[in-house]
Design an enzyme around this catalytic site. Sequence first.
Site, PDB file in Angstrom:
ATOM      1  N   ARG A 241       5.938  33.820 -18.123  1.00 43.56           N
ATOM      2  CA  ARG A 241       6.696  34.393 -17.014  1.00 43.56           C
ATOM      3  C   ARG A 241       5.893  34.188 -15.741  1.00 43.56           C
ATOM      4  O   ARG A 241       4.659  34.133 -15.766  1.00 43.56           O
ATOM      5  CB  ARG A 241       6.919  35.899 -17.213  1.00 43.56           C
ATOM      6  CG  ARG A 241       8.093  36.265 -18.116  1.00 43.56           C
ATOM      7  CD  ARG A 241       9.429  35.927 -17.458  1.00 43.56           C
ATOM      8  NE  ARG A 241      10.572  36.406 -18.238  1.00 43.56           N
ATOM      9  CZ  ARG A 241      11.198  35.702 -19.167  1.00 43.56           C
ATOM     10  NH1 ARG A 241      10.760  34.494 -19.467  1.00 43.56           N
ATOM     11  NH2 ARG A 241      12.246  36.194 -19.790  1.00 43.56           N
ATOM     12  N   GLU A 270       9.962  33.427  -8.332  1.00 36.90           N
ATOM     13  CA  GLU A 270      10.938  32.351  -8.456  1.00 36.90           C
ATOM     14  C   GLU A 270      12.341  32.850  -8.102  1.00 36.90           C
ATOM     15  O   GLU A 270      12.644  34.030  -8.284  1.00 36.90           O
ATOM     16  CB  GLU A 270      10.907  31.762  -9.870  1.00 36.90           C
ATOM     17  CG  GLU A 270      11.245  32.728 -10.990  1.00 36.90           C
ATOM     18  CD  GLU A 270      11.077  32.095 -12.378  1.00 36.90           C
ATOM     19  OE1 GLU A 270      12.014  32.241 -13.171  1.00 36.90           O
ATOM     20  OE2 GLU A 270      10.021  31.494 -12.653  1.00 36.90           O
ATOM     21  N   HIS A 288      12.192  26.621 -14.651  1.00 34.64           N
ATOM     22  CA  HIS A 288      12.457  27.650 -15.675  1.00 34.64           C
ATOM     23  C   HIS A 288      13.548  27.171 -16.639  1.00 34.64           C
ATOM     24  O   HIS A 288      14.584  27.826 -16.814  1.00 34.64           O
ATOM     25  CB  HIS A 288      12.858  28.968 -15.017  1.00 34.64           C
ATOM     26  CG  HIS A 288      12.600  30.167 -15.892  1.00 34.64           C
ATOM     27  ND1 HIS A 288      12.257  31.393 -15.399  1.00 34.64           N
ATOM     28  CD2 HIS A 288      12.649  30.322 -17.252  1.00 34.64           C
ATOM     29  CE1 HIS A 288      12.086  32.255 -16.392  1.00 34.64           C
ATOM     30  NE2 HIS A 288      12.319  31.616 -17.533  1.00 34.64           N
TER      31      HIS A 288
END
Length: 330
Positions: A241, A270, A288
């Site tokens: 993460r 993000e 991602h």
Amino acid sequence: MPLKPQVLVARKIFPDVVARLHAHFEVQEPADDEPLPQPELIRRLQGKQGLFATGTEQIDAALLDACPDLRAVCLMTVGYNNVDLDACTARGVMVSNAPDVLTETTADFGFALMMAAARRIAEGERFLRRGEWRQWSVDLLAGSDVHGATLGILGMGRIGMAIARRGALGFGMPVIYHNRSRLPAEQEASVDARWVSKTELLQQADHLVLVVPYSASSHHLIQAQDLALMKRSATLTNIARGGVVDDAALAQALRQGVIAAAGLDVFEGEPQVHPDLLDLPNVVLTPHIASASLPTRRAMCNLAVDNLIAALTGQSPSTPLNPQVLTARR
């Protein structure tokens, strides 16, 4: 009051998966795929009993208090750091996630990202596209080997174990790992993995892969002083993460040659990416997408739908995060 429970689908998903919800519920779907601002999410959740959620919706105490009809939040993701689980439990809201179905796909991507960083694949592609490839030379874009190198894994859960299998069985890599708790001996033996301290992991790994869940305790788990312990020839791959790594410190370490390269699929804040990372040649950046194969994304969505149907029709969801809520309802 409609006869069927009402549910909100927070983001665009596959139409045939939404159709499964329509068979059981009154469904509100989004008109586009933009993340909902918090006030709009709260507005749309009024009178709704269920929420099909992704990792972009913030489910906190304030939202729950403003949406008293909510009974189930079903995530299509494994991670649930966007959900205040304690607040949901206190208010009798069942929360589920989608483990297992994305393990192998995410491990594939993590390994690919690690290899791309180690072998300078993205750097080589950009070099070729710029028209700079004019002749062969013995050290042209020479990177580091993956086979036989030491694979370090920080966070040896399902995905970590899947990456370890790829390294140990496919590439002959010695595997070391660090968890707060050591795995049972038989799990270690299945991939010939060895538990080490975090310091030893950083010092010994040729290729370090981060797969830890995000929490307050894992925020900036990798900082400047940690990077300084690594080999100058080492790579770091983050598929955990954003926020697990101090991205500013990592950018500086990559620029100064503290480590050789990095592969990053997640970022702090993000979809914004720290600007210092963007112009570095020795980092591979992806948006991602570690679980983004079509079969896996469909499986993630379908599991969330399964859980939502079960939670609102008196059945038992298969992957609840707070099963005590279900017990209390009976």
